[in-house]
Design a protein around this motif. Structure first.
Motif, PDB file in Angstrom:
ATOM      1  N   MET A  82       4.362   3.402 -15.867  1.00 24.48           N
ATOM      2  CA  MET A  82       4.817   2.771 -14.622  1.00 24.48           C
ATOM      3  C   MET A  82       4.066   3.380 -13.435  1.00 24.48           C
ATOM      4  O   MET A  82       3.427   2.700 -12.661  1.00 24.48           O
ATOM      5  N   GLU A  83       4.114   4.711 -13.385  1.00 30.49           N
ATOM      6  CA  GLU A  83       3.462   5.399 -12.278  1.00 30.49           C
ATOM      7  C   GLU A  83       1.968   5.086 -12.243  1.00 30.49           C
ATOM      8  O   GLU A  83       1.422   4.794 -11.198  1.00 30.49           O
ATOM      9  N   ALA A  84       1.374   5.151 -13.441  1.00 35.02           N
ATOM     10  CA  ALA A  84      -0.067   4.922 -13.548  1.00 35.02           C
ATOM     11  C   ALA A  84      -0.434   3.521 -13.067  1.00 35.02           C
ATOM     12  O   ALA A  84      -1.410   3.339 -12.345  1.00 35.02           O
ATOM     13  N   SER A  85       0.402   2.524 -13.436  1.00 29.35           N
ATOM     14  CA  SER A  85       0.048   1.161 -13.064  1.00 29.35           C
ATOM     15  C   SER A  85       0.148   0.973 -11.547  1.00 29.35           C
ATOM     16  O   SER A  85      -0.637   0.250 -10.956  1.00 29.35           O
ATOM     17  N   ILE A  86       1.103   1.682 -10.917  1.00 28.73           N
ATOM     18  CA  ILE A  86       1.188   1.584  -9.455  1.00 28.73           C
ATOM     19  C   ILE A  86      -0.085   2.162  -8.838  1.00 28.73           C
ATOM     20  O   ILE A  86      -0.698   1.574  -7.963  1.00 28.73           O
ATOM     21  N   LYS A  87      -0.495   3.288  -9.361  1.00 29.38           N
ATOM     22  CA  LYS A  87      -1.687   3.947  -8.854  1.00 29.38           C
ATOM     23  C   LYS A  87      -2.913   3.041  -8.989  1.00 29.38           C
ATOM     24  O   LYS A  87      -3.691   2.874  -8.069  1.00 29.38           O
ATOM     25  N   ASN A  88      -3.020   2.434 -10.176  1.00 33.38           N
ATOM     26  CA  ASN A  88      -4.170   1.585 -10.430  1.00 33.38           C
ATOM     27  C   ASN A  88      -4.225   0.368  -9.522  1.00 33.38           C
ATOM     28  O   ASN A  88      -5.287  -0.180  -9.273  1.00 33.38           O
ATOM     29  N   ASN A  89      -3.057  -0.039  -9.055  1.00 36.59           N
ATOM     30  CA  ASN A  89      -3.032  -1.213  -8.211  1.00 36.59           C
ATOM     31  C   ASN A  89      -3.458  -0.944  -6.781  1.00 36.59           C
ATOM     32  O   ASN A  89      -3.690  -1.877  -6.022  1.00 36.59           O
ATOM     33  N   ILE A  90      -3.524   0.315  -6.422  1.00 36.87           N
ATOM     34  CA  ILE A  90      -3.952   0.617  -5.051  1.00 36.87           C
ATOM     35  C   ILE A  90      -5.459   0.449  -4.967  1.00 36.87           C
ATOM     36  O   ILE A  90      -6.202   1.038  -5.749  1.00 36.87           O
ATOM     37  N   LYS A  91      -5.890  -0.347  -4.012  1.00 43.17           N
ATOM     38  CA  LYS A  91      -7.317  -0.630  -3.896  1.00 43.17           C
ATOM     39  C   LYS A  91      -8.046   0.541  -3.256  1.00 43.17           C
ATOM     40  O   LYS A  91      -7.475   1.291  -2.458  1.00 43.17           O
ATOM     41  N   ALA A  92      -9.325   0.667  -3.599  1.00 42.53           N
ATOM     42  CA  ALA A  92     -10.131   1.764  -3.060  1.00 42.53           C
ATOM     43  C   ALA A  92     -10.122   1.733  -1.540  1.00 42.53           C
ATOM     44  O   ALA A  92     -10.050   2.771  -0.879  1.00 42.53           O
ATOM     45  N   ALA A  93     -10.142   0.536  -0.979  1.00 44.51           N
ATOM     46  CA  ALA A  93     -10.173   0.422   0.488  1.00 44.51           C
ATOM     47  C   ALA A  93      -8.895   0.989   1.099  1.00 44.51           C
ATOM     48  O   ALA A  93      -8.916   1.602   2.172  1.00 44.51           O
ATOM     49  N   ASP A  94      -7.756   0.789   0.392  1.00 49.73           N
ATOM     50  CA  ASP A  94      -6.489   1.309   0.922  1.00 49.73           C
ATOM     51  C   ASP A  94      -6.443   2.826   0.834  1.00 49.73           C
ATOM     52  O   ASP A  94      -5.938   3.498   1.738  1.00 49.73           O
ATOM     53  N   LEU A  95      -6.984   3.358  -0.263  1.00 56.44           N
ATOM     54  CA  LEU A  95      -7.041   4.816  -0.394  1.00 56.44           C
ATOM     55  C   LEU A  95      -7.915   5.410   0.709  1.00 56.44           C
ATOM     56  O   LEU A  95      -7.612   6.466   1.255  1.00 56.44           O
ATOM     57  N   GLU A  96      -8.960   4.690   1.017  1.00 53.65           N
ATOM     58  CA  GLU A  96      -9.860   5.147   2.073  1.00 53.65           C
ATOM     59  C   GLU A  96      -9.133   5.214   3.423  1.00 53.65           C
ATOM     60  O   GLU A  96      -9.335   6.116   4.209  1.00 53.65           O
ATOM     61  N   ARG A  97      -8.271   4.221   3.643  1.00 55.55           N
ATOM     62  CA  ARG A  97      -7.501   4.220   4.897  1.00 55.55           C
ATOM     63  C   ARG A  97      -6.598   5.437   4.984  1.00 55.55           C
ATOM     64  O   ARG A  97      -6.428   6.036   6.044  1.00 55.55           O
ATOM     65  N   LEU A  98      -6.013   5.805   3.846  1.00 54.47           N
ATOM     66  CA  LEU A  98      -5.151   6.986   3.840  1.00 54.47           C
ATOM     67  C   LEU A  98      -5.952   8.237   4.161  1.00 54.47           C
ATOM     68  O   LEU A  98      -5.502   9.105   4.906  1.00 54.47           O
ATOM     69  N   GLN A  99      -7.149   8.290   3.585  1.00 51.42           N
ATOM     70  CA  GLN A  99      -8.011   9.450   3.846  1.00 51.42           C
ATOM     71  C   GLN A  99      -8.355   9.547   5.325  1.00 51.42           C
ATOM     72  O   GLN A  99      -8.348  10.618   5.916  1.00 51.42           O
ATOM     73  N   GLN A 100      -8.640   8.385   5.887  1.00 55.99           N
ATOM     74  CA  GLN A 100      -8.995   8.338   7.304  1.00 55.99           C
ATOM     75  C   GLN A 100      -7.816   8.797   8.166  1.00 55.99           C
ATOM     76  O   GLN A 100      -7.971   9.563   9.105  1.00 55.99           O
ATOM     77  N   LEU A 101      -6.628   8.326   7.794  1.00 57.65           N
ATOM     78  CA  LEU A 101      -5.418   8.711   8.523  1.00 57.65           C
ATOM     79  C   LEU A 101      -5.229  10.221   8.468  1.00 57.65           C
ATOM     80  O   LEU A 101      -4.907  10.870   9.465  1.00 57.65           O
ATOM     81  N   ASP A 102      -5.454  10.769   7.276  1.00 58.92           N
ATOM     82  CA  ASP A 102      -5.317  12.203   7.070  1.00 58.92           C
ATOM     83  C   ASP A 102      -6.238  12.970   8.017  1.00 58.92           C
ATOM     84  O   ASP A 102      -5.833  13.910   8.706  1.00 58.92           O
ATOM     85  N   GLN A 103      -7.482  12.518   8.056  1.00 59.84           N
ATOM     86  CA  GLN A 103      -8.470  13.187   8.923  1.00 59.84           C
ATOM     87  C   GLN A 103      -8.082  13.097  10.387  1.00 59.84           C
ATOM     88  O   GLN A 103      -8.128  14.068  11.131  1.00 59.84           O
ATOM     89  N   GLU A 104      -7.667  11.891  10.794  1.00 62.16           N
ATOM     90  CA  GLU A 104      -7.292  11.689  12.201  1.00 62.16           C
ATOM     91  C   GLU A 104      -6.118  12.571  12.585  1.00 62.16           C
ATOM     92  O   GLU A 104      -6.093  13.166  13.653  1.00 62.16           O
ATOM     93  N   MET A 105      -5.136  12.645  11.686  1.00 64.32           N
ATOM     94  CA  MET A 105      -3.951  13.451  11.986  1.00 64.32           C
ATOM     95  C   MET A 105      -4.301  14.923  12.091  1.00 64.32           C
ATOM     96  O   MET A 105      -3.834  15.615  12.983  1.00 64.32           O
TER      97      MET A 105
END
Ligand SMILES: *Cc1c(COP(=O)(O)O)cnc(C)c1O
Length: 388
Positions: A1-24
């Motif tokens: 279950m957990e794995a499938s949720i992870k797999n569904n997150i698109k690379a572009a969305d992960l990138e947005r999180l990374q960007q948010l992290d950096q900005e914060m």
């Protein structure tokens, strides 16, 4: 279950999180104007985020059927502050809220239930949450003038209350106003009420930031239960520090008992405002309070105070008209140019700005700010307003 949720997150969305992290991470470094501590390290208890903790109901009422809660730790947090605020050990009560706005709502709610025909008095420097809460609770209120340093004008208070002495008085004092960190003297307020022979009164003290270290101020400004307060608010994410906004309300058990209503659904008396309540915040607060102890908290205040004194001195050295209220960690200065205000995230009100020397602020950061101020060519933007 957990794995499938992870797999569904698109690379572009992960990138947005990374960007948010950096900005914060970047923004966090240059906050001088807001009262948030950012020096906390909760890595030892972060795994509690894996639990669906819910502190629903009164933390002192056992017997709820939902067991994933931190009521015991919540009670210890309340006890820590009850002791610091010199409450009667036999007659205190409280809970961990979502912040001082909710704590203030709770204090005013208790006041209204105690005196349904009461009138609320608060100064014009009072935090906006109080106005909002008074509106929600539908209590009549009168605004009292502030002195230039932000403290309530006692003379205006006395004269105004005198005109309404047939009504119970609910006084909302502030211990550390948002802009100037001014402290209203609870004993003096109490004395005025006594002079006017107003027996039916309730004093709620909003100590969002400064309440946490009020006990360590020297000389101290009266604000706690011994001084005459009936309830006190503080924010947990301000001086203590927490990744989630939170607060504490401490009041008298005898007052709380008046409003206790039985809610059979959870099998406990729900005397709190919301239903489900955050059970992680009590753990964060408990962890820091255990780590620091009273003496650690005192040292935390003293080091902030030293940085504030340093900041005031450095600004004066470069010809800036900076000042502080006694014992305050907030340095008030004239409004600064827009580029500096933006970079250092300074809150501004009217023609004033402030720097709050929270525990994480270093003298090196103050030096960098003073350097910017001394080398800034930009003029402070004049605001033209029709004063008609
Ligand atoms: C910050 C503040 C509040 C509001 O506290 P929250 O925890 O943000 O809800 C209330 N009163 C004063 C004086 C404050 O400085």
């Amino acid at each position: 279950m957990e794995a499938s949720i992870k797999n569904n997150i698109k690379a572009a969305d992960l990138e947005r999180l990374q960007q948010l992290d950096q900005e914060m991470a970047q923004s966090r470094e240059t906050v001088l104007g807001y009262p948030t501590s950012k020096d906390f390290d909760y890595s030892a208890i972060n795994h509690f985020l894996d639990y669906p903790i819910n502190n629903i109901g009164d933390p002192y009422e056992e017997g709820s059927t939902y067991k994933v809660h931190t009521h015991e730790f919540e009670r210890e947090v309340v006890r820590f502050f009850a002791k610091l605020f010199r409450a009667n050990p036999q007659d205190y009560w409280g809970y961990v809220t979502n912040g001082s706005s909710e704590s203030n709502l709770y204090g005013l709610y208790l006041a209204r239930e105690s005196f349904p025909k009461g009138m609320v008095y608060y100064s014009e420097s009072t935090h906006y949450s109080v106005r909002k809460n008074i509106h929600l609770l539908n209590i009549p209120s009168i605004v009292i003038r502030s002195q230039p340093n932000g403290e309530i004008d006692y003379e205006d208070f006395e004269n105004t209350v005198r005109l309404n002495r047939h009504k119970p008085a609910i006084v909302l004092t502030t211990f550390g106003t948002t802009m100037y960190e001014a402290k209203d003297d609870v004993s003096r307020i109490k004395g005025i009420l006594k002079n006017l022979a107003i027996h039916d009164h309730y004093i709620h003290c909003d100590g969002a930031l400064a309440g946490t270290y009020g006990a360590f101020m020297d000389p101290r400004t009266p604000f706690d239960f011994k001084d005459g307060a009936d309830s006190i608010s503080i924010s947990g994410h301000k001086f203590v520090g927490s990744p989630i906004p939170c607060g504490v309300i401490v009041t008298k058990k005898s007052t709380r008992d008046r409003i206790a209503k039985s809610i059979s659904y959870i099998g406990s008396l729900d005397t709190t405002i919301t239903g489900s309540r955050n059970g992680h915040s009590p753990l964060f607060l408990w962890y820091t309070l255990k780590k620091l102890g009273v003496e650690g908290l005192r040292a935390r205040y003293e080091s902030s105070l030293e940085v504030a004194q340093y900041c005031e001195m450095r600004l004066k050295e470069i010809g800036i008209d900076a000042w502080r209220n006694p014992g305050a960690i907030t340095v008030v200065l004239p409004k600064v140019p827009a580029s500096i205000q933006g970079k250092w995230q300074l809150a501004t009100e009217g023609d004033k700005a402030h720097i709050i020397c929270m525990p994480c602020i270093t003298k090196a950061q103050i030096d960098a700010f003073v350097y910017d101020m001394a080398n800034c060519e930009e003029e402070v933007e004049e605001k033209f307003e029709f004063d008609f």
